[in-house]
Design a protein around this motif. Structure first.
Motif, short mmCIF file in Angstrom:
data_model
loop_
_atom_site.label_atom_id
_atom_site.label_comp_id
_atom_site.label_asym_id
_atom_site.label_seq_id
_atom_site.Cartn_x
_atom_site.Cartn_y
_atom_site.Cartn_z
N GLN A 4 0.84 -1.21 0.00
CA GLN A 4 0.00 0.00 0.00
C GLN A 4 0.87 1.25 0.00
O GLN A 4 1.82 1.36 0.75
N VAL B 109 -0.75 9.14 -3.31
CA VAL B 109 -1.42 8.56 -4.49
C VAL B 109 -1.63 9.55 -5.63
O VAL B 109 -1.34 9.23 -6.79
N TYR C 185 1.70 10.01 -7.35
CA TYR C 185 2.09 8.76 -8.00
C TYR C 185 1.30 8.56 -9.30
O TYR C 185 1.87 8.30 -10.36
N ASN C 186 -0.02 8.68 -9.20
CA ASN C 186 -0.86 8.46 -10.38
C ASN C 186 -0.60 9.50 -11.47
O ASN C 186 -0.61 9.17 -12.66
N TYR D 190 2.62 -3.38 -12.74
CA TYR D 190 2.34 -2.27 -11.84
C TYR D 190 1.56 -1.20 -12.60
O TYR D 190 1.92 -0.83 -13.69
N ARG E 71 -2.83 3.54 -8.84
CA ARG E 71 -3.26 3.17 -7.49
C ARG E 71 -4.68 3.66 -7.22
O ARG E 71 -5.12 4.67 -7.76
N THR E 72 -5.37 2.94 -6.33
CA THR E 72 -6.66 3.40 -5.84
C THR E 72 -6.42 4.54 -4.87
O THR E 72 -5.29 4.76 -4.43
N GLY F 20 -4.44 3.65 -1.97
CA GLY F 20 -3.03 3.37 -2.18
C GLY F 20 -2.69 1.98 -2.67
O GLY F 20 -1.52 1.63 -2.79
N PHE F 21 -3.68 1.16 -2.98
CA PHE F 21 -3.42 -0.19 -3.47
C PHE F 21 -3.41 -0.22 -5.00
O PHE F 21 -4.00 0.65 -5.64
N GLN F 22 -2.74 -1.22 -5.58
CA GLN F 22 -2.73 -1.39 -7.03
C GLN F 22 -4.15 -1.59 -7.52
O GLN F 22 -4.93 -2.31 -6.92
N ARG F 23 -4.48 -0.94 -8.63
CA ARG F 23 -5.81 -1.16 -9.24
C ARG F 23 -5.80 -2.52 -9.89
O ARG F 23 -4.81 -2.98 -10.41
#
Length: 138
Positions: free
Chosen positions: A72, A78, A81-82, A127, A130-131, A134-137
């Motif tokens: 996470q 997030v 990052y996104n 990879y 992220r949602t 903070g988790f991988q979609r």
């Protein structure tokens, strides 16, 4: 009576998508190296910096990391990052640079190649974005 076991197969489309991302990653990496060789150390440096830069968004909330679940990303990191892991942004900048930019500066193009290589490698290795938690979609 014949018995046989049906083994589930992996869907072909996600595998093809990851192979396509890997091909893109190799293309953008080669282009970044070519720009560095043709235009010098500044182009190479910017390509390398922009290759690493998207993952530096982890530093935004480094103090929250020990409290996060495995895998996470801290939620306040997030959006950064996104934003740096969306391929559309550097692709649009490459198109703008190529088609409409009045000034051409090879190190900027090398930086965009490095950025696209990073995003492509991430997608090729599974990879993604992220949602908001903070988790991988999926």
């Amino acid at each position: 009576m014949s018995t046989h076991t049906v083994t589930p197969s992996r869907p072909v489309f996600p595998t093809l998508r990851r192979i396509a991302w890997l091909a893109g990653a190799l293309f953008w990496s080669a282009f970044a190296v070519l720009e560095a060789v043709n235009h010098g150390w500044l182009a190479g440096t910017l390509a390398l910096v922009f290759f690493v830069l998207p993952d530096l968004t982890f530093l935004v909330a480094l103090d929250d990391a020990p409290r996060m679940a495995k895998g996470q990303l801290p939620p306040r990191a997030v959006p950064y990052y996104n934003a740096l892991h969306r391929a559309l942004v550097p692709l649009a900048l490459v198109a703008l640079y190529t088609l409409a930019a009045p000034v051409t500066w090879a190190p900027a193009f090398a930086a965009l190649c490095g950025w696209l290589a990073h995003i492509s490698y991430d997608r090729a290795f599974g990879y993604g974005l992220r949602t908001k938690e903070g988790f991988q979609r999926g």
